[in-house]
Motif scaffolding. Sequence first.
Motif, PDB file in Angstrom:
ATOM      1  N   VAL A 354       1.190  -1.021  -0.035  1.00  0.00           N
ATOM      2  CA  VAL A 354      -0.086  -0.166  -0.236  1.00  0.00           C
ATOM      3  C   VAL A 354       0.843   1.215  -0.201  1.00  0.00           C
ATOM      4  CG1 VAL A 354      -1.373   1.465   1.254  1.00  0.00           C
ATOM      5  CG2 VAL A 354      -2.319  -1.166   0.691  1.00  0.00           C
ATOM      6  N   ASN A 355       2.393   1.102   0.722  1.00  0.00           N
ATOM      7  CA  ASN A 355       2.063   2.681   1.043  1.00  0.00           C
ATOM      8  C   ASN A 355       4.024   2.269   0.972  1.00  0.00           C
ATOM      9  OD1 ASN A 355       3.671   5.672   0.859  1.00  0.00           O
ATOM     10  ND2 ASN A 355       3.405   5.412   3.211  1.00  0.00           N
ATOM     11  N   TYR A 356       4.867   2.269   0.577  1.00  0.00           N
ATOM     12  CA  TYR A 356       6.578   1.190   0.749  1.00  0.00           C
ATOM     13  C   TYR A 356       7.160   1.768  -1.239  1.00  0.00           C
ATOM     14  CZ  TYR A 356      10.692  -0.334   2.270  1.00  0.00           C
ATOM     15  OH  TYR A 356      12.623  -0.350   2.092  1.00  0.00           O
ATOM     16  N   PRO A 357       8.568   2.527  -0.435  1.00  0.00           N
ATOM     17  CA  PRO A 357       9.006   3.156  -1.135  1.00  0.00           C
ATOM     18  C   PRO A 357       9.869   2.085  -1.750  1.00  0.00           C
ATOM     19  CG  PRO A 357      10.165   4.324   0.183  1.00  0.00           C
ATOM     20  CD  PRO A 357       8.878   3.427   0.834  1.00  0.00           C
ATOM     21  N   LEU A 358       9.638   1.096  -2.866  1.00  0.00           N
ATOM     22  CA  LEU A 358      11.068  -0.567  -3.285  1.00  0.00           C
ATOM     23  C   LEU A 358      12.104   0.028  -3.574  1.00  0.00           C
ATOM     24  CD1 LEU A 358       8.098  -2.280  -4.877  1.00  0.00           C
ATOM     25  CD2 LEU A 358       8.303  -2.689  -2.766  1.00  0.00           C
ATOM     26  N   ASN A 359      12.120   0.711  -3.706  1.00  0.00           N
ATOM     27  CA  ASN A 359      13.830   2.038  -3.897  1.00  0.00           C
ATOM     28  C   ASN A 359      14.831   2.362  -2.652  1.00  0.00           C
ATOM     29  OD1 ASN A 359      12.287   4.289  -4.237  1.00  0.00           O
ATOM     30  ND2 ASN A 359      13.472   5.670  -6.119  1.00  0.00           N
ATOM     31  N   ASN A 360      14.283   1.883  -1.517  1.00  0.00           N
ATOM     32  CA  ASN A 360      14.296   2.508  -0.463  1.00  0.00           C
ATOM     33  C   ASN A 360      15.634   1.522  -0.144  1.00  0.00           C
ATOM     34  OD1 ASN A 360      14.400   4.010   1.682  1.00  0.00           O
ATOM     35  ND2 ASN A 360      14.149   2.064   2.797  1.00  0.00           N
ATOM     36  N   SER A 361      16.812   2.404  -0.298  1.00  0.00           N
ATOM     37  CA  SER A 361      17.887   1.890   0.560  1.00  0.00           C
ATOM     38  C   SER A 361      18.068   0.613   0.924  1.00  0.00           C
ATOM     39  CB  SER A 361      18.832   2.470   1.443  1.00  0.00           C
ATOM     40  OG  SER A 361      19.685   2.064   1.871  1.00  0.00           O
ATOM     41  N   GLU A 362      18.376  -0.429   0.743  1.00  0.00           N
ATOM     42  CA  GLU A 362      18.596  -1.536   1.573  1.00  0.00           C
ATOM     43  C   GLU A 362      19.728  -1.868   2.420  1.00  0.00           C
ATOM     44  OE1 GLU A 362      19.844  -4.297  -1.721  1.00  0.00           O
ATOM     45  OE2 GLU A 362      17.707  -4.747  -2.348  1.00  0.00           O
ATOM     46  N   THR A 363      20.213  -0.688   3.145  1.00  0.00           N
ATOM     47  CA  THR A 363      21.339  -1.426   4.128  1.00  0.00           C
ATOM     48  C   THR A 363      20.954  -0.174   4.844  1.00  0.00           C
ATOM     49  OG1 THR A 363      22.603   0.439   3.010  1.00  0.00           O
ATOM     50  CG2 THR A 363      23.111  -1.812   2.848  1.00  0.00           C
ATOM     51  N   SER A 364      19.805   0.731   5.198  1.00  0.00           N
ATOM     52  CA  SER A 364      19.440   1.281   6.158  1.00  0.00           C
ATOM     53  C   SER A 364      18.327   1.107   7.358  1.00  0.00           C
ATOM     54  CB  SER A 364      18.032   2.798   5.822  1.00  0.00           C
ATOM     55  OG  SER A 364      17.952   3.446   7.016  1.00  0.00           O
ATOM     56  N   PRO A 365      18.725   1.470   8.606  1.00  0.00           N
ATOM     57  CA  PRO A 365      17.668   0.540   9.396  1.00  0.00           C
ATOM     58  C   PRO A 365      17.351   1.149   9.792  1.00  0.00           C
ATOM     59  CG  PRO A 365      19.511   1.674  10.561  1.00  0.00           C
ATOM     60  CD  PRO A 365      20.091   1.865   8.758  1.00  0.00           C
ATOM     61  N   ASP A 366      16.987   2.449   9.467  1.00  0.00           N
ATOM     62  CA  ASP A 366      15.531   2.898  10.104  1.00  0.00           C
ATOM     63  C   ASP A 366      14.383   2.497   9.377  1.00  0.00           C
ATOM     64  OD1 ASP A 366      17.395   5.197  11.470  1.00  0.00           O
ATOM     65  OD2 ASP A 366      18.191   6.202   9.471  1.00  0.00           O
ATOM     66  N   TYR A 367      13.541   3.281   9.924  1.00  0.00           N
ATOM     67  CA  TYR A 367      12.140   2.829   9.458  1.00  0.00           C
ATOM     68  C   TYR A 367      10.859   4.063  10.317  1.00  0.00           C
ATOM     69  CZ  TYR A 367       7.377  -0.300   9.864  1.00  0.00           C
ATOM     70  OH  TYR A 367       6.495  -0.904   9.671  1.00  0.00           O
ATOM     71  N   ASN A 368      10.551   3.758   8.605  1.00  0.00           N
ATOM     72  CA  ASN A 368       9.069   4.997   9.104  1.00  0.00           C
ATOM     73  C   ASN A 368       7.880   4.591   9.451  1.00  0.00           C
ATOM     74  OD1 ASN A 368       7.281   6.917   7.855  1.00  0.00           O
ATOM     75  ND2 ASN A 368       8.370   8.103   6.849  1.00  0.00           N
ATOM     76  N   THR A 369       7.424   5.047  10.848  1.00  0.00           N
ATOM     77  CA  THR A 369       6.355   4.160  10.685  1.00  0.00           C
ATOM     78  C   THR A 369       5.036   4.558  10.349  1.00  0.00           C
ATOM     79  OG1 THR A 369       5.805   6.604  12.067  1.00  0.00           O
ATOM     80  CG2 THR A 369       7.122   3.877  13.031  1.00  0.00           C
ATOM     81  N   THR A 370       4.971   5.590   9.230  1.00  0.00           N
ATOM     82  CA  THR A 370       4.050   5.758   8.001  1.00  0.00           C
ATOM     83  C   THR A 370       3.646   4.729   6.478  1.00  0.00           C
ATOM     84  OG1 THR A 370       4.836   7.562   6.664  1.00  0.00           O
ATOM     85  CG2 THR A 370       4.329   8.063   9.019  1.00  0.00           C
ATOM     86  N   TRP A 371       5.071   3.724   6.522  1.00  0.00           N
ATOM     87  CA  TRP A 371       4.385   2.578   5.795  1.00  0.00           C
ATOM     88  C   TRP A 371       3.860   1.797   6.133  1.00  0.00           C
ATOM     89  CZ3 TRP A 371      10.411   1.962   6.604  1.00  0.00           C
ATOM     90  CH2 TRP A 371      11.454   3.097   5.557  1.00  0.00           C
ATOM     91  N   ASP A 372       3.390   1.356   4.998  1.00  0.00           N
ATOM     92  CA  ASP A 372       2.228   0.236   5.243  1.00  0.00           C
ATOM     93  C   ASP A 372       2.093  -0.883   4.171  1.00  0.00           C
ATOM     94  OD1 ASP A 372      -0.354  -0.991   5.422  1.00  0.00           O
ATOM     95  OD2 ASP A 372      -1.852   1.007   4.965  1.00  0.00           O
ATOM     96  N   PHE A 373       2.539  -2.103   4.611  1.00  0.00           N
ATOM     97  CA  PHE A 373       3.045  -3.286   4.057  1.00  0.00           C
ATOM     98  C   PHE A 373       1.813  -3.903   3.608  1.00  0.00           C
ATOM     99  CE2 PHE A 373       6.704  -1.414   5.628  1.00  0.00           C
ATOM    100  CZ  PHE A 373       7.679  -1.480   4.585  1.00  0.00           C
ATOM    101  N   HIS A 374       0.461  -3.377   4.011  1.00  0.00           N
ATOM    102  CA  HIS A 374      -0.345  -4.274   3.914  1.00  0.00           C
ATOM    103  C   HIS A 374      -0.586  -4.432   2.393  1.00  0.00           C
ATOM    104  CE1 HIS A 374      -2.304  -3.352   6.951  1.00  0.00           C
ATOM    105  NE2 HIS A 374      -3.151  -4.628   7.939  1.00  0.00           N
ATOM    106  N   LEU A 375      -1.568  -5.037   1.585  1.00  0.00           N
ATOM    107  CA  LEU A 375      -1.097  -5.728  -0.188  1.00  0.00           C
ATOM    108  C   LEU A 375      -2.541  -4.961  -0.615  1.00  0.00           C
ATOM    109  CD1 LEU A 375      -0.510  -9.101  -0.098  1.00  0.00           C
ATOM    110  CD2 LEU A 375       1.117  -7.487  -0.328  1.00  0.00           C
TER     111      LEU A 375
END
Length: 421
Positions: A354-375
């Motif tokens: 639903v809401n996640y930038p798939l090109n986000n850095s794979e090595t960043s540990p920082d998490y954005n609580t507004t992301w939404d991993f529902h389908l």
Amino acid sequence: MKFKQILAVLTVAALAFTGCQKANKDVDTTPQNGSSIGEVSGVWAKNSVHEIKGDIIIPEGKTLTIEEGVTVLMDATAKPEVVIKGNLYSLGTAENPVKFTVADAYRTAENKFGKLWGGILAGPTCAELVLDNTILEYGGNTTSDASTSVKMGLYKATAGENLPALWFSNVNGKLVVTNSIIRNFQEDCTYIEGGKIIFSNNVFYTTGVTGGEAMNFKSGCLADVAYNFVYSCNTNALKLSNSGDRNPQAYIIAYNNTMVNTGWRRPTAKGGSVWLEATVRADLYNNLFANARFGIKRDPKKLEDSRSKNDYNWYYGFDQATVDQFQVGKNDIVPGGTNDVRGTKAGDNDPKFVNYPLNNSETSPDYNTTWDFHLQGNSPALTKGTTNFTRHHKAGITLSNGLTYTSPEPATFVGAYGTKQ
């Protein structure tokens, strides 16, 4: 009675008289009779605050029940450990979770990997432990010769070890971790050495400086692991091993979990998503790997049990390098089943979060609580799961306090989240 103890009693009485629960600090963990351990048990009441200024222990045969909304505030200077020899039930709610944390002043970017208190360490006499709607954060301190856990022979019992958020070690015990969040820890989130176990509907993120797994299971474990979300743990989301040679043989059934960006911050053979070793028996279904390193991988020198199964798992990589490293035939990747979805080109099989930038850095540990991993409603992953397998705890794990926890039913979608309701 010592003046300090009298003052503490008068303070608690005054707080009760004024009805002020917010400042409830009714746990005296100052040294008593030369001991650096404060014994605790009973009930910590709803919405109370407990300042922990030294190591605490739940004695063998005793129980501590923590009600919803309790804040367990760890002194970042003392860096306490929580030792459980009896039972612990931490029973928050979605709206009012229990929180093991530190003062606001320490909740900074510089302290993103915690190290400000120890962890919850459950010794072999801990029969039952529940973390339900509980947040563990900013811990994982490194042990020294003076640490209570080292003196008592708990966890790895040596100085210089980075403590996990949770260690459990009773092969005959019962462990439930559900609806909870573990974040901001130096290394492992969990290190489990036995028991009847349910891990369900949990979230893990911003953990592991130079190593560490989200869920680390050893011999003696019969575990159902379902609907968990893991983001950018340093090493594996799931390390599954039969090391330690305890009975029963470790048998882990992991299904409907979502793993995003896991393993990239430890660029060694072990860094990845799911690691199998040492005759562990593992059944893996309906798991979603998005920009995760390797996928399901084995130790070629210490193979998993030949009865292990995996199928109906979903693999996505934004770039070609990511896609190449989860191909069967490379990197000791474990072959899956005929129903796996595993493309060969960058961008194949977008799960459509639903809401996640798939090109986000794979090595960043920082998490954005507004992301939404529902389908999204048009996600191709919504119909690619299976329900045709048996889990350990379908009939539930019943505890001595009358609570029963059941491992959740599998879904026909892939990953931890279907469409948003």
